[in-house]
Design a protein around this motif. Structure first.
Motif, PDB file in Angstrom:
ATOM      1  N   ASP A  69       6.967   9.898  -5.180  1.00 18.77           N
ATOM      2  CA  ASP A  69       8.247   9.396  -4.082  1.00 18.77           C
ATOM      3  C   ASP A  69       9.836   8.013  -4.589  1.00 18.77           C
ATOM      4  O   ASP A  69       9.373   6.908  -4.263  1.00 18.77           O
ATOM      5  N   THR A  70       9.675   8.765  -5.915  1.00 21.93           N
ATOM      6  CA  THR A  70      10.407   7.329  -6.610  1.00 21.93           C
ATOM      7  C   THR A  70      11.781   7.322  -5.370  1.00 21.93           C
ATOM      8  O   THR A  70      12.200   6.028  -5.617  1.00 21.93           O
ATOM      9  N   ALA A  71      12.684   8.502  -4.283  1.00 23.11           N
ATOM     10  CA  ALA A  71      13.521   6.872  -3.533  1.00 23.11           C
ATOM     11  C   ALA A  71      12.443   6.573  -2.499  1.00 23.11           C
ATOM     12  O   ALA A  71      13.017   5.763  -2.033  1.00 23.11           O
ATOM     13  N   TYR A  72      11.621   6.991  -1.903  1.00 24.32           N
ATOM     14  CA  TYR A  72      10.316   5.457  -1.321  1.00 24.32           C
ATOM     15  C   TYR A  72       9.865   4.306  -2.172  1.00 24.32           C
ATOM     16  O   TYR A  72      10.690   2.685  -1.212  1.00 24.32           O
ATOM     17  N   VAL A  73      10.128   3.827  -3.006  1.00 25.10           N
ATOM     18  CA  VAL A  73      10.073   3.570  -4.211  1.00 25.10           C
ATOM     19  C   VAL A  73      11.534   2.190  -4.199  1.00 25.10           C
ATOM     20  O   VAL A  73      11.124   0.695  -3.909  1.00 25.10           O
ATOM     21  N   ARG A  74      12.044   3.050  -4.564  1.00 24.77           N
ATOM     22  CA  ARG A  74      13.484   2.775  -4.216  1.00 24.77           C
ATOM     23  C   ARG A  74      13.750   2.278  -3.256  1.00 24.77           C
ATOM     24  O   ARG A  74      14.334   1.341  -3.592  1.00 24.77           O
ATOM     25  N   ARG A  75      13.899   2.811  -2.085  1.00 23.79           N
ATOM     26  CA  ARG A  75      14.364   1.932  -0.811  1.00 23.79           C
ATOM     27  C   ARG A  75      13.712   0.938  -0.682  1.00 23.79           C
ATOM     28  O   ARG A  75      14.327   0.239   0.013  1.00 23.79           O
ATOM     29  N   THR A  76      12.332   0.338  -0.764  1.00 19.44           N
ATOM     30  CA  THR A  76      12.031  -0.434  -0.472  1.00 19.44           C
ATOM     31  C   THR A  76      11.511  -1.847  -1.511  1.00 19.44           C
ATOM     32  O   THR A  76      10.684  -2.387  -1.120  1.00 19.44           O
ATOM     33  N   TRP A  77      12.675  -1.867  -2.784  1.00 15.64           N
ATOM     34  CA  TRP A  77      12.716  -2.394  -3.558  1.00 15.64           C
ATOM     35  C   TRP A  77      13.858  -3.392  -3.786  1.00 15.64           C
ATOM     36  O   TRP A  77      14.734  -2.836  -3.269  1.00 15.64           O
ATOM     37  N   HIS A  78      13.577  -4.923  -3.562  1.00 14.02           N
ATOM     38  CA  HIS A  78      15.165  -5.147  -3.647  1.00 14.02           C
ATOM     39  C   HIS A  78      16.159  -5.494  -4.434  1.00 14.02           C
ATOM     40  O   HIS A  78      15.717  -5.062  -5.887  1.00 14.02           O
ATOM     41  N   PRO A  79      16.827  -4.369  -4.018  1.00 15.88           N
ATOM     42  CA  PRO A  79      17.791  -4.259  -5.093  1.00 15.88           C
ATOM     43  C   PRO A  79      18.735  -5.191  -5.852  1.00 15.88           C
ATOM     44  O   PRO A  79      19.064  -4.675  -6.806  1.00 15.88           O
ATOM     45  N   ASP A  80      17.754  -6.418  -6.110  1.00 12.26           N
ATOM     46  CA  ASP A  80      18.265  -7.115  -7.626  1.00 12.26           C
ATOM     47  C   ASP A  80      17.902  -7.095  -8.670  1.00 12.26           C
ATOM     48  O   ASP A  80      18.001  -7.349  -9.360  1.00 12.26           O
ATOM     49  N   THR A  81      16.276  -6.573  -7.740  1.00 13.55           N
ATOM     50  CA  THR A  81      15.597  -6.664  -8.887  1.00 13.55           C
ATOM     51  C   THR A  81      15.307  -5.213  -9.349  1.00 13.55           C
ATOM     52  O   THR A  81      14.067  -4.638  -9.782  1.00 13.55           O
ATOM     53  N   CYS A  82      15.705  -3.699  -8.403  1.00  8.77           N
ATOM     54  CA  CYS A  82      15.098  -2.667  -8.332  1.00  8.77           C
ATOM     55  C   CYS A  82      15.747  -2.311  -9.998  1.00  8.77           C
ATOM     56  O   CYS A  82      17.062  -1.924  -9.844  1.00  8.77           O
ATOM     57  N   PRO A  83      14.818  -1.485 -11.214  1.00  8.10           N
ATOM     58  CA  PRO A  83      15.341  -1.176 -11.828  1.00  8.10           C
ATOM     59  C   PRO A  83      16.194   0.355 -11.959  1.00  8.10           C
ATOM     60  O   PRO A  83      15.704   1.418 -10.804  1.00  8.10           O
ATOM     61  N   ARG A  88       1.147  -1.152  -0.345  1.00 10.08           N
ATOM     62  CA  ARG A  88       0.009   0.227  -0.532  1.00 10.08           C
ATOM     63  C   ARG A  88       0.898   1.499  -0.237  1.00 10.08           C
ATOM     64  O   ARG A  88       0.601   2.126  -0.692  1.00 10.08           O
ATOM     65  N   SER A  89       1.815   0.979   1.178  1.00 12.63           N
ATOM     66  CA  SER A  89       2.676   2.267   0.612  1.00 12.63           C
ATOM     67  C   SER A  89       3.393   3.032  -0.649  1.00 12.63           C
ATOM     68  O   SER A  89       3.928   4.058  -0.838  1.00 12.63           O
ATOM     69  N   ARG A  90       3.959   1.329  -1.448  1.00 12.50           N
ATOM     70  CA  ARG A  90       4.851   1.871  -2.652  1.00 12.50           C
ATOM     71  C   ARG A  90       4.186   2.590  -3.384  1.00 12.50           C
ATOM     72  O   ARG A  90       3.855   3.147  -4.250  1.00 12.50           O
ATOM     73  N   TYR A  91       2.392   2.041  -2.946  1.00 16.23           N
ATOM     74  CA  TYR A  91       1.241   2.404  -4.203  1.00 16.23           C
ATOM     75  C   TYR A  91       1.109   3.926  -4.115  1.00 16.23           C
ATOM     76  O   TYR A  91       1.095   4.617  -4.941  1.00 16.23           O
ATOM     77  N   SER A  92       0.717   4.102  -2.473  1.00 13.58           N
ATOM     78  CA  SER A  92       1.069   5.721  -2.621  1.00 13.58           C
ATOM     79  C   SER A  92       2.726   6.186  -3.663  1.00 13.58           C
ATOM     80  O   SER A  92       2.163   7.643  -3.664  1.00 13.58           O
ATOM     81  N   ALA A  93       3.314   6.200  -3.236  1.00 13.30           N
ATOM     82  CA  ALA A  93       4.398   6.401  -2.970  1.00 13.30           C
ATOM     83  C   ALA A  93       4.553   6.441  -4.462  1.00 13.30           C
ATOM     84  O   ALA A  93       5.024   7.730  -5.227  1.00 13.30           O
ATOM     85  N   TYR A  94       3.836   5.632  -5.405  1.00  7.16           N
ATOM     86  CA  TYR A  94       4.159   5.557  -7.088  1.00  7.16           C
ATOM     87  C   TYR A  94       2.485   7.132  -6.905  1.00  7.16           C
ATOM     88  O   TYR A  94       2.789   7.683  -7.998  1.00  7.16           O
ATOM     89  N   ALA A  95       1.853   7.503  -6.387  1.00  9.73           N
ATOM     90  CA  ALA A  95       0.526   8.056  -7.094  1.00  9.73           C
ATOM     91  C   ALA A  95       1.139   9.581  -6.009  1.00  9.73           C
ATOM     92  O   ALA A  95       0.774  10.659  -6.913  1.00  9.73           O
ATOM     93  N   LEU A  96       2.471   9.874  -5.473  1.00  9.74           N
ATOM     94  CA  LEU A  96       2.595  10.837  -4.996  1.00  9.74           C
ATOM     95  C   LEU A  96       4.006  11.470  -5.525  1.00  9.74           C
ATOM     96  O   LEU A  96       4.959  12.236  -5.169  1.00  9.74           O
TER      97      LEU A  96
END
Ligand SMILES: [Zn+2]
Length: 126
Positions: free
Chosen positions: A51-65, A41-49
């Motif tokens: 917030d690239t930094a949050y989406v990146r921070r909560t993405w596994h480093p092996d799969t984050c684009p 949910r927080s990642r969806y909200s971050a997309y809506a807002l």
């Protein structure tokens, strides 16, 4: 970190709670996501807002684009429905508008408990 969105407004994740009582404390790092659903949910909200930094921070480093940049994302995020949340998987439908056209994205996301917090690993279309 200041809240990127008024805390009294309805949270963009559609939880019907206020942003300040829902995804806001996760975005500022005040509170970790207790469950994969809360993180999703927080990642969806971050997309809506955008917030690239949050989406990146909560993405596994092996799969984050590497080239993730929500500033250039032309989509308008209009809603989220969580269908199920089990163990480390969450199935949801996100609605968004791209260039005025409505899209529905149904995804089963997989999360991993890593270094003391949940991170997003990948998604598949069920
Ligand atoms: Zn929320």
């Amino acid at each position: 970190m200041p809240l990127p969105f008024p805390p009294f407004k309805p949270c963009p994740c559609g939880s019907e709670r206020s942003y300040g009582a829902c995804c806001g404390p996760l975005h500022t790092g005040k509170q970790p996501a207790g469950t994969p659903e809360a993180l999703m949910r927080s990642r969806y909200s971050a997309y809506a807002l955008r917030d690239t930094a949050y989406v990146r921070r909560t993405w596994h480093p092996d799969t984050c684009p590497r080239d993730l940049n929500l500033e250039e994302d032309g989509a308008k995020y209009t809603g989220l429905t969580v269908h199920s949340a089990q163990d480390n998987e969450v199935t949801f439908t996100a609605t968004l508008k791209v260039g005025g056209r409505a899209h529905r994205l149904r995804e089963r996301s997989t999360f991993e408990w890593r270094n003391g917090e949940w991170v997003y690993v990948s998604g598949a279309q069920p």
